[in-house]
Design a protein around this motif. Structure first.
Motif, PDB file in Angstrom:
ATOM      1  N   ALA A 160       0.806  -1.227   0.000  1.00 26.80           N
ATOM      2  CA  ALA A 160       0.000   0.000   0.000  1.00 26.80           C
ATOM      3  C   ALA A 160       0.839   1.277   0.000  1.00 26.80           C
ATOM      4  O   ALA A 160       0.592   2.173  -0.825  1.00 26.80           O
ATOM      5  N   PRO A 161       1.836   1.443   0.862  1.00 23.96           N
ATOM      6  CA  PRO A 161       2.617   2.695   0.832  1.00 23.96           C
ATOM      7  C   PRO A 161       3.320   2.930  -0.512  1.00 23.96           C
ATOM      8  O   PRO A 161       3.354   4.061  -1.008  1.00 23.96           O
ATOM      9  N   ALA A 162       3.849   1.866  -1.113  1.00 25.06           N
ATOM     10  CA  ALA A 162       4.515   2.009  -2.412  1.00 25.06           C
ATOM     11  C   ALA A 162       3.512   2.350  -3.514  1.00 25.06           C
ATOM     12  O   ALA A 162       3.833   3.106  -4.440  1.00 25.06           O
ATOM     13  N   LEU A 163       2.296   1.820  -3.416  1.00 25.11           N
ATOM     14  CA  LEU A 163       1.246   2.179  -4.379  1.00 25.11           C
ATOM     15  C   LEU A 163       0.913   3.667  -4.286  1.00 25.11           C
ATOM     16  O   LEU A 163       0.811   4.356  -5.306  1.00 25.11           O
ATOM     17  N   ILE A 164       0.742   4.143  -3.080  1.00 30.13           N
ATOM     18  CA  ILE A 164       0.422   5.558  -2.878  1.00 30.13           C
ATOM     19  C   ILE A 164       1.531   6.422  -3.472  1.00 30.13           C
ATOM     20  O   ILE A 164       1.259   7.407  -4.176  1.00 30.13           O
ATOM     21  N   GLU A 165       2.768   6.045  -3.232  1.00 25.50           N
ATOM     22  CA  GLU A 165       3.903   6.801  -3.766  1.00 25.50           C
ATOM     23  C   GLU A 165       3.912   6.770  -5.298  1.00 25.50           C
ATOM     24  O   GLU A 165       4.101   7.791  -5.946  1.00 25.50           O
ATOM     25  N   ALA A 166       3.707   5.598  -5.892  1.00 30.52           N
ATOM     26  CA  ALA A 166       3.703   5.480  -7.352  1.00 30.52           C
ATOM     27  C   ALA A 166       2.613   6.348  -7.975  1.00 30.52           C
ATOM     28  O   ALA A 166       2.826   6.982  -9.014  1.00 30.52           O
ATOM     29  N   TYR A 167       1.455   6.392  -7.351  1.00 33.55           N
ATOM     30  CA  TYR A 167       0.323   7.140  -7.889  1.00 33.55           C
ATOM     31  C   TYR A 167       0.439   8.651  -7.691  1.00 33.55           C
ATOM     32  O   TYR A 167      -0.428   9.390  -8.156  1.00 33.55           O
ATOM     33  N   ARG A 168       1.485   9.119  -7.076  1.00 30.24           N
ATOM     34  CA  ARG A 168       1.720  10.567  -7.005  1.00 30.24           C
ATOM     35  C   ARG A 168       2.182  11.124  -8.344  1.00 30.24           C
ATOM     36  O   ARG A 168       2.131  12.324  -8.577  1.00 30.24           O
ATOM     37  N   ASP A 169       2.624  10.254  -9.219  1.00 31.34           N
ATOM     38  CA  ASP A 169       3.121  10.638 -10.537  1.00 31.34           C
ATOM     39  C   ASP A 169       1.969  11.101 -11.435  1.00 31.34           C
ATOM     40  O   ASP A 169       1.002  10.379 -11.643  1.00 31.34           O
ATOM     41  N   THR A 170       2.075  12.306 -11.977  1.00 28.79           N
ATOM     42  CA  THR A 170       0.998  12.859 -12.801  1.00 28.79           C
ATOM     43  C   THR A 170       0.792  12.070 -14.097  1.00 28.79           C
ATOM     44  O   THR A 170      -0.342  11.952 -14.574  1.00 28.79           O
ATOM     45  N   THR A 171       1.848  11.526 -14.667  1.00 27.67           N
ATOM     46  CA  THR A 171       1.693  10.728 -15.894  1.00 27.67           C
ATOM     47  C   THR A 171       0.901   9.468 -15.611  1.00 27.67           C
ATOM     48  O   THR A 171      -0.024   9.127 -16.358  1.00 27.67           O
ATOM     49  N   LEU A 172       1.241   8.773 -14.545  1.00 28.84           N
ATOM     50  CA  LEU A 172       0.495   7.567 -14.170  1.00 28.84           C
ATOM     51  C   LEU A 172      -0.964   7.912 -13.909  1.00 28.84           C
ATOM     52  O   LEU A 172      -1.878   7.228 -14.391  1.00 28.84           O
TER      53      LEU A 172
END
Length: 182
Positions: free
Chosen positions: A23-35
């Motif tokens: 979960a924490p890594a998902l939240i971090e990955a989804y901070r990316d505007t392109t994603l």
């Protein structure tokens, strides 16, 4: 069943089912505007991450969605997923995303290729013959990933909500499948 006891492999990557600890890594990955631009489900906090993970768990239990965390050196660098709307169907869909810090290193093509080989092996006896990879037409990076992964461009898909732009369909057939002509 074979597909429940095996998982995809990819050079230099670990592909495994998602876990609550992701979960924490998902939240971090989804901070990316392109994603965020190319995905439709936001993951901004622990509650949204739990919902996202629950979708993956429910899909796996139903046999309709097999999502794998893509790890490199122990870090979450992406996601690949096999979407089988109807178990036993001749076709399914492949999806993926790559975390911003991992782009440009061949993570997505390696993960997609690993998922593809696994899917055709794991579901061959279940009738799987074709995999489709779809993306929005303005996503040039996804076109490159599809081509590098052996998914040639098949056709343009008209825009359909929630997707505002035309899309691209790339398809790959199982190598031992022959075309049947009437």
């Amino acid at each position: 069943m074979k597909h429940l006891t095996t998982r995809p492999t990819a050079d230099g990557l670990l592909l495994r089912p998602f876990e609550d600890a992701d979960a924490p890594a998902l939240i971090e990955a989804y901070r990316d505007t392109t994603l965020r631009h190319y995905t439709r489900t936001p993951v901004d906090d622990a509650e949204q991450a739990a919902r996202w993970l629950d979708v993956q768990y429910q899909g796996r239990a139903a046999g309709t969605r097999y999502a794998f965390a893509v790890l490199e050196a122990g870090e979450l660098v992406g996601n690949v997923v096999l979407k089988r709307g109807t178990p036993g169907a001749e076709h399914a869909e492949v999806g993926y995303w790559t975390a911003a810090a991992a782009r440009g290193r061949g993570v997505a093509p390696r993960a997609v290729e690993g998922l593809t080989a696994w899917a055709f092996d794991a579901f061959a006896e279940d009738g799987l013959r074709r995999l489709d990879l779809l993306h929005e037409g303005d996503n040039d990076a996804s076109c490159r990933v599809a081509e590098k992964s052996g998914y040639p461009f098949a056709r343009i898909l008209p825009a359909f909500p929630p997707y505002p732009l035309d899309g691209h369909l790339h398809s790959r057939k199982r190598l031992d499948t022959t075309e049947r002509h009437p």
